[in-house]
Design an enzyme around this catalytic site. Structure first.
Site, short mmCIF file in Angstrom:
data_model
loop_
_atom_site.label_atom_id
_atom_site.label_comp_id
_atom_site.label_asym_id
_atom_site.label_seq_id
_atom_site.Cartn_x
_atom_site.Cartn_y
_atom_site.Cartn_z
CE LYS A 193 0.98 -5.36 0.48
NZ LYS A 193 2.07 -5.54 1.42
CE LYS A 246 1.06 -1.30 0.34
NZ LYS A 246 1.88 -2.31 0.89
C1 PBG Z 1 5.64 -5.27 2.61
C2 PBG Z 1 5.11 -3.99 2.10
C3 PBG Z 1 5.08 -3.51 0.79
C4 PBG Z 1 4.60 -2.21 0.85
C5 PBG Z 1 4.31 -1.95 2.18
N1 PBG Z 1 4.62 -3.07 2.93
C6 PBG Z 1 5.56 -4.11 -0.47
C7 PBG Z 1 4.88 -5.21 -1.09
O1 PBG Z 1 3.86 -5.73 -0.65
O2 PBG Z 1 5.42 -5.64 -2.11
C8 PBG Z 1 4.46 -1.27 -0.31
C9 PBG Z 1 4.52 0.16 0.03
C10 PBG Z 1 4.75 1.06 -1.14
O3 PBG Z 1 4.77 0.66 -2.30
O4 PBG Z 1 4.94 2.25 -0.85
N2 PBG Z 1 4.93 -6.39 2.30
#
Ligand code: PBG
Length: 326
Positions: A193, A246
């Site tokens: 991520k 992601k």
């Molecule tokens: C929680 C989380 C996030 C997303 C999914 N789980 C936000 C982040 O890490 O700031 C992002 C999903 C999206 O942008 O559609 N940590």
């Protein structure tokens, strides 16, 4: 003799026959925002067409997904109250826990219910864990994440998906689940991520933007590839069942490499900014929405994903019905 690859492109039926990438609706996961309150279906300003649902409105959306052939959802909770320790994340009557019980009651086993396991929607400071000064304190956070995952499993989650990026969280969650008899609940880890500008609209949707600093001390630097592979391999060792990459769009090389390197299904998450970008471009008449949705989706699968999380899940299911995506 000249080679004639065009021979396979001249007929529409043949073109479909020889498609190299095929997708199935069962591989789609739709992210849903659930909030407190009653009778609320509020549109997220930066994600036109996406809503925050109160519990009573949720079943309508789930029904419509089911009808379109999308059977899996991942829940994100938007609590009314936040605190330092994000206690709403693991409360027995927390928003996600209630959404799980309610959905299970109404849909039985007809839908597959996944939960996002993270603290950032529940902490007053908006970071993904408990703080020590201005830093997220990794190890104490692990306990809370494990507690959150367990509370989701107890409320009926089919699968949990930790998105916090703390070190060691897959193992901590696996142990906690196993210890309480939830040995069959799989973990889909947000393994790779990146700290990304593409999450902007999500933070708006979930009210989870950090109140100070950023997430760069725990999410990954987008300049790095090998580090991503290392994260993925660590999660495999810790017991993850599905690995997620992601965002999806700017990271297809990572999807491909993870898919080639590990013997687990790989999921790609097409995040909020990817959705917003398509919507905004289409609204301005700059791009064709459907074609972009189709190419983004197929791009992720072609790169090696076998599971796809997207706010366009329902649209994609319809594009499949029409043969635009096959
Ligand atoms: C929680 C989380 C996030 C997303 C999914 N789980 C936000 C982040 O890490 O700031 C992002 C999903 C999206 O942008 O559609 N940590």
């Amino acid at each position: 003799m000249i080679q004639r690859p065009r021979r396979l492109r001249g007929n529409a039926i043949l073109r479909k026959m020889v498609r190299e990438t095929r997708v199935d609706k069962s591989s789609l996961i739709y992210p849903v925002f659930v909030r407190e309150g009653e009778n609320i279906r509020e549109e997220i300003p930066t994600m036109p067409g996406q809503y925050r649902y109160s519990m009573d409105q949720l079943p309508y959306k789930l029904e419509s997904l089911k009808k379109a052939g999308v059977e899996s959802v991942i829940f994100f909770g938007i609590p009314d109250k936040k605190d330092e320790n994000g206690s709403g994340a693991y409360a027995e009557d927390g928003i996600v826990q209630r959404a799980l019980r309610e959905s299970r009651k109404q849909f039985g086993e007809e839908l597959y219910l996944i939960t996002d396991v993270c603290m950032c929607e529940y902490t007053s400071h908006g970071h993904c864990g408990v703080l020590c000064g201005h830093d997220v304190d990794n190890d104490p956070t692990l306990m809370l994440l494990a507690k959150t995952a367990l509370s989701h499993a107890q409320a009926g989650a089919d699968m949990v998906a930790p998105s916090d990026m703390m070190d060691g969280r897959v193992l901590a969650i696996r142990n906690e689940l196993d210890m309480h008899g939830f040995t069959k609940v799989p973990i889909m880890s947000y393994a790779v991520k990146y700290a990304s500008g593409f999450y902007g609209p999500f933070r708006d949707a979930a009210g989870s933007a950090p109140s100070f600093g950023d997430r760069k001390s725990y999410q990954m630097d987008f300049h790095n590839r090998k580090e991503g592979i290392k994260e993925a391999l660590t999660d495999v060792e810790e017991g993850a069942d599905i690995l997620m990459v992601k965002p999806a769009l700017a990271y297809q090389d990572i999807i491909r490499e993870v898919a080639d390197r590990v013997e687990l299904p790989v999921a790609a998450y097409s995040v909020s900014g990817e959705y917003a970008m398509v919507k905004a471009g289409a609204k301005l008449g700059y791009v064709e929405e459907e074609r972009m949705i189709a190419e983004m989706a197929i791009g992720a699968y072609r790169a090696g994903a076998s599971v796809y999380l997207t706010y366009f899940a329902e649209e994609i299911a319809r594009l499949m019905d029409r043969g635009v995506i096959g």
